[in-house]
Write an enzyme that holds these catalytic residues in place. Structure first.
Site, PDB file in Angstrom:
ATOM      1  N   ASP A  14       0.816  -1.210   0.000  1.00 48.44           N
ATOM      2  CA  ASP A  14       0.000   0.000   0.000  1.00 48.44           C
ATOM      3  C   ASP A  14       0.854   1.266   0.000  1.00 48.44           C
ATOM      4  O   ASP A  14       1.973   1.287   0.543  1.00 48.44           O
ATOM      5  CB  ASP A  14      -0.926   0.010   1.221  1.00 48.44           C
ATOM      6  CG  ASP A  14      -1.986  -1.092   1.154  1.00 48.44           C
ATOM      7  OD1 ASP A  14      -2.229  -1.596   0.034  1.00 48.44           O
ATOM      8  OD2 ASP A  14      -2.539  -1.447   2.207  1.00 48.44           O
ATOM      9  N   HIS A  15       0.296   2.303  -0.619  1.00 49.43           N
ATOM     10  CA  HIS A  15       0.901   3.635  -0.640  1.00 49.43           C
ATOM     11  C   HIS A  15       2.262   3.643  -1.329  1.00 49.43           C
ATOM     12  O   HIS A  15       3.113   4.482  -1.039  1.00 49.43           O
ATOM     13  CB  HIS A  15       1.039   4.195   0.793  1.00 49.43           C
ATOM     14  CG  HIS A  15      -0.221   4.083   1.603  1.00 49.43           C
ATOM     15  ND1 HIS A  15      -1.379   4.753   1.275  1.00 49.43           N
ATOM     16  CD2 HIS A  15      -0.506   3.326   2.712  1.00 49.43           C
ATOM     17  CE1 HIS A  15      -2.330   4.445   2.160  1.00 49.43           C
ATOM     18  NE2 HIS A  15      -1.828   3.570   3.021  1.00 49.43           N
ATOM     19  N   ARG A  16       2.470   2.678  -2.229  1.00 46.76           N
ATOM     20  CA  ARG A  16       3.731   2.546  -2.978  1.00 46.76           C
ATOM     21  C   ARG A  16       4.944   2.301  -2.062  1.00 46.76           C
ATOM     22  O   ARG A  16       6.088   2.568  -2.443  1.00 46.76           O
ATOM     23  CB  ARG A  16       3.980   3.787  -3.849  1.00 46.76           C
ATOM     24  CG  ARG A  16       2.898   3.975  -4.912  1.00 46.76           C
ATOM     25  CD  ARG A  16       3.259   5.073  -5.896  1.00 46.76           C
ATOM     26  NE  ARG A  16       2.207   5.243  -6.892  1.00 46.76           N
ATOM     27  CZ  ARG A  16       2.107   4.547  -8.008  1.00 46.76           C
ATOM     28  NH1 ARG A  16       3.005   3.609  -8.275  1.00 46.76           N
ATOM     29  NH2 ARG A  16       1.126   4.777  -8.869  1.00 46.76           N
ATOM     30  N   LEU A  17       4.692   1.770  -0.889  1.00 44.58           N
ATOM     31  CA  LEU A  17       5.777   1.406   0.027  1.00 44.58           C
ATOM     32  C   LEU A  17       6.163  -0.049  -0.242  1.00 44.58           C
ATOM     33  O   LEU A  17       6.099  -0.916   0.623  1.00 44.58           O
ATOM     34  CB  LEU A  17       5.338   1.610   1.476  1.00 44.58           C
ATOM     35  CG  LEU A  17       4.845   3.021   1.821  1.00 44.58           C
ATOM     36  CD1 LEU A  17       4.406   3.106   3.275  1.00 44.58           C
ATOM     37  CD2 LEU A  17       5.955   4.039   1.542  1.00 44.58           C
ATOM     38  N   HIS A  18       6.579  -0.303  -1.477  1.00 46.51           N
ATOM     39  CA  HIS A  18       6.808  -1.667  -1.944  1.00 46.51           C
ATOM     40  C   HIS A  18       8.004  -2.316  -1.245  1.00 46.51           C
ATOM     41  O   HIS A  18       8.878  -1.628  -0.692  1.00 46.51           O
ATOM     42  CB  HIS A  18       7.044  -1.669  -3.451  1.00 46.51           C
ATOM     43  CG  HIS A  18       6.005  -0.913  -4.216  1.00 46.51           C
ATOM     44  ND1 HIS A  18       4.651  -1.086  -4.013  1.00 46.51           N
ATOM     45  CD2 HIS A  18       6.121   0.046  -5.179  1.00 46.51           C
ATOM     46  CE1 HIS A  18       3.980  -0.299  -4.821  1.00 46.51           C
ATOM     47  NE2 HIS A  18       4.847   0.408  -5.538  1.00 46.51           N
TER      48      HIS A  18
END
Length: 208
Positions: A185-189
């Site tokens: 989520d939230h591009r917190l890959h």
């Protein structure tokens, strides 16, 4: 329900802690074969010509293991020519159903004749005939010409096995670098990268 969720989380934790990139690939590949709607073995193949100009296309994975990742093609087509001139490639698996990507980079070598023959024998007869009829990647003035060539090849090999064309075989990408990317989520890959060394694999993380 809670127990099933815990088992799934425990399995994911074991997978995320795995220190063998091939075992990690195998685990994800098994899951992808269950969840992807079509062609879970599809992968993007990036090559470059002798001048370094890149091209990319989708191909199908037809074999894999610690010695590398195998796909097949016409050696006289564009990708075959580029790989013979510049034997390095990058692969990308994108499994949207799993929210996962795997990137693989390394040198490329042709497979041996026995390996190519064995795989060619598993293809449908029409696919085998198509390998003879097609001048892959070359200009085709009109579809009718290809259909005529297919009919001629079909007649040529009537009532006998179709041999593998001498210009059709496989390549093996031997990975030097493998990256496992997990969508969060939230591009917190989450990104894990394995780099081959003389003694095995070094593992590290990358910023998302």
């Amino acid at each position: 329900m809670a127990k099933a969720v815990k088992r799934a989380r425990d399995r994911q934790d074991r997978m995320d802690m795995a220190d063998d990139p091939f075992a990690l690939f195998d685990d994800l590949y098994i899951k992808a074969r269950e969840t992807e709607i079509n062609d879970s073995n599809a992968m993007a193949l990036a090559t470059a010509d002798a001048e370094g100009r890149p091209s990319v296309r989708m191909v199908l994975l037809k074999g894999h293991g610690p010695d590398g990742f195998i796909f097949y093609t016409n050696y006289e087509g564009r990708k075959g020519g580029e790989l013979l001139a510049n034997p390095h490639a990058a692969l990308l698996f994108h499994w949207k159903s799993l929210r996962r990507q795997i990137r693989i980079e390394g040198p490329v070598t042709p497979v041996d004749d026995a390996t190519a023959d064995a795989y060619f024998a598993t293809r449908s007869r029409d696919s085998q005939l198509g390998a003879w009829a097609s001048d892959q990647s070359r200009p085709l003035p009109e579809r009718r010409i290809f259909e005529q060539r297919f009919a001629e090849v079909e007649k040529l090999f009537a009532d006998k096995p179709v041999p593998r064309p001498p210009h059709w075989s496989g390549f093996r990408v031997t990975p030097q670098r493998i990256e496992f990317w997990e969508d969060r989520d939230h591009r917190l890959h989450h990104r894990r990268v394995f780099t081959r060394t003389e003694s095995g694999w070094d593992e590290g993380l990358l910023y998302p």
